[in-house]
Design a protein around this motif. Structure first.
Motif, PDB file in Angstrom:
ATOM      1  N   HIS A  59       0.828  -1.212   0.000  1.00  0.00           N
ATOM      2  CA  HIS A  59       0.000   0.000   0.000  1.00  0.00           C
ATOM      3  C   HIS A  59       0.862   1.262   0.000  1.00  0.00           C
TER       4      HIS A  59
ATOM      5  N   VAL B 141     -10.028  -0.101   3.087  1.00  0.00           N
ATOM      6  CA  VAL B 141      -9.619   1.211   2.592  1.00  0.00           C
ATOM      7  C   VAL B 141      -9.898   1.308   1.100  1.00  0.00           C
ATOM      8  N   HIS B 142     -10.233   0.193   0.492  1.00  0.00           N
ATOM      9  CA  HIS B 142     -10.271   0.095  -0.959  1.00  0.00           C
ATOM     10  C   HIS B 142     -11.710   0.183  -1.460  1.00  0.00           C
TER      11      HIS B 142
ATOM     12  N   HIS C   4      -6.575  -7.537  -2.675  1.00  0.00           N
ATOM     13  CA  HIS C   4      -5.603  -8.567  -2.255  1.00  0.00           C
ATOM     14  C   HIS C   4      -6.000  -9.953  -2.774  1.00  0.00           C
TER      15      HIS C   4
ATOM     16  N   HIS D  70      -6.390  -6.637   8.851  1.00  0.00           N
ATOM     17  CA  HIS D  70      -6.653  -6.077   7.524  1.00  0.00           C
ATOM     18  C   HIS D  70      -7.386  -7.131   6.654  1.00  0.00           C
ATOM     19  N   SER D  71      -7.750  -6.730   5.448  1.00  0.00           N
ATOM     20  CA  SER D  71      -8.490  -7.637   4.560  1.00  0.00           C
ATOM     21  C   SER D  71      -7.542  -8.418   3.652  1.00  0.00           C
TER      22      SER D  71
END
Ligand SMILES: [Zn+2]
Length: 311
Positions: free
Chosen positions: A63, A135-136, A142, A206-207
């Motif tokens: 990122h 955040v995306h 991912h 996180h994802s």
């Protein structure tokens, strides 16, 4: 043997042209700039002769990286850039593109390949969902940890390689077919191997592995990050601990580039039924054509180990 002067001249000219073409065909190996090591490795699988540079390595957070001069230079000489897209590189790729001044690798140019154009993305939802871990806005980028999507990217990449370097089109298509054959055999093996993981719960940071959990039929109970990209806070960790005490996840998972202290703390609170593991999100060696096979072998081995630990 040529019988006349004109025939001799013609033959000479023909030989010079052939030599020049052979030379031109072999002297210029395709220069590829990959944003992440997994795509560099995939390029090496489909185009072994290509010179590939990866902008990031396995212990870096994709990122956020710095637009270093060496990366600008690498993008400047690239015939093809291969990136994830879906905003993963939004913080640094546009800067590199602008400074490199290479029209081939601008967005929508023939030499700019975004893997995300070739797969369906999950979790393109408005903020405030149950995980709030995105955040995306365009969806989770991912997807390199999903074997099915890797294959879709490989198919798209082979097409792009053939367009960027038409002289090698036949070879790229042949290698893509061989890659697909091998990959499907690995997928069959991985499916059988990972069946004990189906239905298991994990807590993750996180994802980063959302696609992997889906592929495995696993469930991510909670996200260690209170807000996308922010480190876990004590208050959030205590809330996650309460949930984990009810759900008993088999593991608390961080990526190799994240600080795993919170994952370890949480796992320790849950006793020896839950392991803290730091999983790779990409290949170890960007130049390894087998890198992605090794990545999934490694991921599944570690998850099966962690699952064994809960028995
Ligand atoms: Zn992310």
């Amino acid at each position: 043997m040529p019988r006349t002067v004109s025939e001799a001249r013609h033959l000479t000219r023909w030989l010079i042209t052939c030599a020049w073409l052979a030379c031109a065909g072999s002297a210029h190996a395709l220069n590829v700039f990959a944003c992440e090591p997994e795509w560099a490795s995939l390029v090496k699988a489909l185009a072994p002769q290509a010179q590939v540079v990866s902008a990031t390595h396995q212990r870096q957070d994709p990122h956020h990286i710095e637009a270093r001069p060496s990366l600008i230079a690498a993008l400047r000489r690239a015939d093809l850039a291969v990136c994830t897209g879906a905003e993963l590189e939004a913080g640094w790729l546009p800067v590199l593109q602008q400074r490199a001044g290479n029209p081939m690798v601008l967005d929508r140019a023939g030499g700019m390949f975004f893997a995300s154009d070739h797969v369906a993305l999950i979790d393109a939802r408005a903020p405030g969902g149950p995980f709030d871990g995105d955040v995306h806005a365009a969806g989770n980028p991912h997807f390199q940890v999903d074997p099915d999507r890797v294959l879709e990217v490989a198919r798209g990449l082979a097409e792009t390689l053939a367009q960027v370097d038409p002289t090698g089109a036949r070879a790229y298509h042949q290698r893509a077919q061989a890659f697909e054959r091998d990959w499907l055999a690995h997928v069959q093996r991985w499916r059988a191997q990972t069946s004990p993981l189906r239905g298991q719960r994990v807590i993750a940071q996180h994802s980063s592995f959302a696609y992997l959990w889906r592929w495995l039929g696993m469930v991510q109970s909670a996200d260690l990050e209170p807000k996308p990209g922010l480190p876990p806070t004590p208050g959030h960790l205590n809330a996650v601990l309460k949930l984990a005490q009810r759900e008993r996840p088999m593991a608390v998972v961080a990526t190799r580039y994240q600080d795993a202290r919170s994952a370890r703390w949480l796992a320790a609170q849950l006793g020896n039924e839950t392991m803290a593991i730091a999983l790779p999100t990409t290949v170890d060696d960007a130049q390894d054509p087998q890198g992605l096979v090794r990545l999934f072998d490694d991921l599944f081995k570690q998850l099966l180990n962690a699952n064994g630990g809960t028995r």
